[in-house]
Motif scaffolding. Sequence first.
Motif, PDB file in Angstrom:
ATOM      1  N   VAL A 195       0.849  -1.194   0.000  1.00  0.00           N
ATOM      2  CA  VAL A 195       0.000   0.000   0.000  1.00  0.00           C
ATOM      3  C   VAL A 195       0.885   1.244   0.000  1.00  0.00           C
ATOM      4  O   VAL A 195       0.672   2.175  -0.788  1.00  0.00           O
ATOM      5  N   ARG A 196       1.902   1.293   0.862  1.00  0.00           N
ATOM      6  CA  ARG A 196       2.797   2.458   0.924  1.00  0.00           C
ATOM      7  C   ARG A 196       3.521   2.672  -0.412  1.00  0.00           C
ATOM      8  O   ARG A 196       3.709   3.811  -0.846  1.00  0.00           O
ATOM      9  N   PHE A 197       3.938   1.586  -1.049  1.00  0.00           N
ATOM     10  CA  PHE A 197       4.635   1.673  -2.340  1.00  0.00           C
ATOM     11  C   PHE A 197       3.765   2.406  -3.364  1.00  0.00           C
ATOM     12  O   PHE A 197       4.207   3.357  -3.994  1.00  0.00           O
ATOM     13  N   TYR A 198       2.525   1.963  -3.524  1.00  0.00           N
ATOM     14  CA  TYR A 198       1.654   2.580  -4.530  1.00  0.00           C
ATOM     15  C   TYR A 198       1.237   3.988  -4.125  1.00  0.00           C
ATOM     16  O   TYR A 198       1.085   4.864  -4.993  1.00  0.00           O
ATOM     17  N   GLU A 199       1.090   4.242  -2.833  1.00  0.00           N
ATOM     18  CA  GLU A 199       0.787   5.602  -2.389  1.00  0.00           C
ATOM     19  C   GLU A 199       1.932   6.549  -2.735  1.00  0.00           C
ATOM     20  O   GLU A 199       1.697   7.725  -3.053  1.00  0.00           O
ATOM     21  N   ALA A 200       3.162   6.063  -2.727  1.00  0.00           N
ATOM     22  CA  ALA A 200       4.311   6.901  -3.082  1.00  0.00           C
ATOM     23  C   ALA A 200       4.244   7.361  -4.539  1.00  0.00           C
ATOM     24  O   ALA A 200       4.843   8.374  -4.896  1.00  0.00           O
ATOM     25  N   ARG A 260      -4.240   6.504  -4.335  1.00  0.00           N
ATOM     26  CA  ARG A 260      -4.902   6.742  -3.055  1.00  0.00           C
ATOM     27  C   ARG A 260      -5.734   5.520  -2.687  1.00  0.00           C
ATOM     28  O   ARG A 260      -6.452   4.973  -3.519  1.00  0.00           O
ATOM     29  N   LEU A 261      -5.636   5.127  -1.428  1.00  0.00           N
ATOM     30  CA  LEU A 261      -6.364   3.975  -0.936  1.00  0.00           C
ATOM     31  C   LEU A 261      -7.867   4.251  -1.001  1.00  0.00           C
ATOM     32  O   LEU A 261      -8.334   5.257  -0.494  1.00  0.00           O
ATOM     33  N   SER A 262      -8.616   3.351  -1.634  1.00  0.00           N
ATOM     34  CA  SER A 262     -10.061   3.520  -1.696  1.00  0.00           C
ATOM     35  C   SER A 262     -10.820   2.338  -1.102  1.00  0.00           C
ATOM     36  O   SER A 262     -12.033   2.405  -0.945  1.00  0.00           O
ATOM     37  N   TYR A 263     -10.112   1.261  -0.781  1.00  0.00           N
ATOM     38  CA  TYR A 263     -10.751   0.087  -0.165  1.00  0.00           C
ATOM     39  C   TYR A 263      -9.668  -0.725   0.524  1.00  0.00           C
ATOM     40  O   TYR A 263      -8.566  -0.859   0.006  1.00  0.00           O
ATOM     41  N   GLY A 264      -9.977  -1.254   1.701  1.00  0.00           N
ATOM     42  CA  GLY A 264      -9.009  -2.098   2.406  1.00  0.00           C
ATOM     43  C   GLY A 264      -8.058  -1.283   3.258  1.00  0.00           C
ATOM     44  O   GLY A 264      -8.434  -0.297   3.859  1.00  0.00           O
ATOM     45  N   GLY A 265      -6.799  -1.727   3.294  1.00  0.00           N
ATOM     46  CA  GLY A 265      -5.798  -1.040   4.098  1.00  0.00           C
ATOM     47  C   GLY A 265      -4.698  -1.978   4.533  1.00  0.00           C
ATOM     48  O   GLY A 265      -4.610  -3.112   4.064  1.00  0.00           O
ATOM     49  N   ASP A 266      -3.869  -1.509   5.437  1.00  0.00           N
ATOM     50  CA  ASP A 266      -2.660  -2.228   5.842  1.00  0.00           C
ATOM     51  C   ASP A 266      -2.890  -3.664   6.296  1.00  0.00           C
ATOM     52  O   ASP A 266      -2.070  -4.537   6.033  1.00  0.00           O
ATOM     53  N   ASP A 267      -3.989  -3.933   6.984  1.00  0.00           N
ATOM     54  CA  ASP A 267      -4.243  -5.270   7.522  1.00  0.00           C
ATOM     55  C   ASP A 267      -5.324  -6.026   6.757  1.00  0.00           C
ATOM     56  O   ASP A 267      -5.722  -7.115   7.169  1.00  0.00           O
ATOM     57  N   ALA A 268      -5.804  -5.476   5.659  1.00  0.00           N
ATOM     58  CA  ALA A 268      -6.901  -6.088   4.910  1.00  0.00           C
ATOM     59  C   ALA A 268      -6.406  -7.239   4.027  1.00  0.00           C
ATOM     60  O   ALA A 268      -5.266  -7.221   3.563  1.00  0.00           O
ATOM     61  N   PRO A 269      -7.258  -8.213   3.766  1.00  0.00           N
ATOM     62  CA  PRO A 269      -6.885  -9.280   2.838  1.00  0.00           C
ATOM     63  C   PRO A 269      -6.950  -8.833   1.382  1.00  0.00           C
ATOM     64  O   PRO A 269      -6.385  -9.473   0.496  1.00  0.00           O
ATOM     65  N   PHE A 270      -7.638  -7.707   1.129  1.00  0.00           N
ATOM     66  CA  PHE A 270      -7.777  -7.172  -0.225  1.00  0.00           C
ATOM     67  C   PHE A 270      -7.846  -5.661  -0.127  1.00  0.00           C
ATOM     68  O   PHE A 270      -8.587  -5.131   0.699  1.00  0.00           O
ATOM     69  N   SER A 271      -7.068  -4.969  -0.956  1.00  0.00           N
ATOM     70  CA  SER A 271      -7.074  -3.509  -0.962  1.00  0.00           C
ATOM     71  C   SER A 271      -7.113  -3.004  -2.396  1.00  0.00           C
ATOM     72  O   SER A 271      -6.639  -3.674  -3.314  1.00  0.00           O
ATOM     73  N   THR A 272      -7.681  -1.811  -2.556  1.00  0.00           N
ATOM     74  CA  THR A 272      -7.712  -1.158  -3.860  1.00  0.00           C
ATOM     75  C   THR A 272      -7.131   0.237  -3.712  1.00  0.00           C
ATOM     76  O   THR A 272      -7.490   0.968  -2.790  1.00  0.00           O
ATOM     77  N   LEU A 273      -6.253   0.588  -4.634  1.00  0.00           N
ATOM     78  CA  LEU A 273      -5.698   1.931  -4.713  1.00  0.00           C
ATOM     79  C   LEU A 273      -6.048   2.494  -6.084  1.00  0.00           C
ATOM     80  O   LEU A 273      -6.057   1.763  -7.074  1.00  0.00           O
ATOM     81  N   VAL A 316      -5.178  -0.305  -8.885  1.00  0.00           N
ATOM     82  CA  VAL A 316      -4.293  -1.410  -8.524  1.00  0.00           C
ATOM     83  C   VAL A 316      -4.936  -2.078  -7.324  1.00  0.00           C
ATOM     84  O   VAL A 316      -5.162  -1.439  -6.292  1.00  0.00           O
ATOM     85  N   ASN A 317      -5.277  -3.347  -7.484  1.00  0.00           N
ATOM     86  CA  ASN A 317      -5.815  -4.150  -6.391  1.00  0.00           C
ATOM     87  C   ASN A 317      -4.682  -4.998  -5.839  1.00  0.00           C
ATOM     88  O   ASN A 317      -3.856  -5.502  -6.599  1.00  0.00           O
ATOM     89  N   LEU A 318      -4.682  -5.175  -4.536  1.00  0.00           N
ATOM     90  CA  LEU A 318      -3.686  -6.010  -3.876  1.00  0.00           C
ATOM     91  C   LEU A 318      -4.408  -7.103  -3.109  1.00  0.00           C
ATOM     92  O   LEU A 318      -5.341  -6.815  -2.359  1.00  0.00           O
ATOM     93  N   ILE A 319      -3.979  -8.347  -3.298  1.00  0.00           N
ATOM     94  CA  ILE A 319      -4.579  -9.459  -2.577  1.00  0.00           C
ATOM     95  C   ILE A 319      -3.495 -10.115  -1.730  1.00  0.00           C
ATOM     96  O   ILE A 319      -2.401 -10.403  -2.212  1.00  0.00           O
ATOM     97  N   ALA A 320      -3.794 -10.288  -0.452  1.00  0.00           N
ATOM     98  CA  ALA A 320      -2.814 -10.831   0.485  1.00  0.00           C
ATOM     99  C   ALA A 320      -2.666 -12.340   0.300  1.00  0.00           C
ATOM    100  O   ALA A 320      -3.649 -13.054   0.110  1.00  0.00           O
ATOM    101  N   VAL A 321      -1.420 -12.789   0.348  1.00  0.00           N
ATOM    102  CA  VAL A 321      -1.094 -14.216   0.343  1.00  0.00           C
ATOM    103  C   VAL A 321      -0.260 -14.491   1.584  1.00  0.00           C
ATOM    104  O   VAL A 321       0.226 -13.579   2.241  1.00  0.00           O
TER     105      VAL A 321
END
Length: 129
Positions: free
Chosen positions: A21-26, A30-43, A50-55
Amino acid sequence: MAGVESINAITLRTADMAASVRFYEAFGFRLSYGGDDAPFSTLRSGGCFVNLIAVDSPAEAETGWGRVIFHVDDVDALYQQALDAGLEPQAEPRDAPWGERMFPIFDPAGHDLSFAKRIRAYEVDHPEL
């Protein structure tokens, strides 16, 4: 015949959601869904997502690249088109909690694809987006 309008988003795997999340924010996303501890986030940046899915592990994040999301004009018609062509989507169209109607499918080379249409805004963390 239903058609594709644009590539809307890419979904990538990550073993460290907060760092990703910090990488893409740089880069101005901007974060629009999820966050640091979420299993799925959207920026989001403009119309690009860019969607991020935790593994569970870095090795798992490296074994697959993610998913491409195509925005389409009619998800259900495109799903039926795929069935009529003898293709085998992974699931029927559904309304996802992030505000899209979508269905997933693998292409012949194993690439993970989704065909989706926005059905409502879903901006939890940044309603101004």
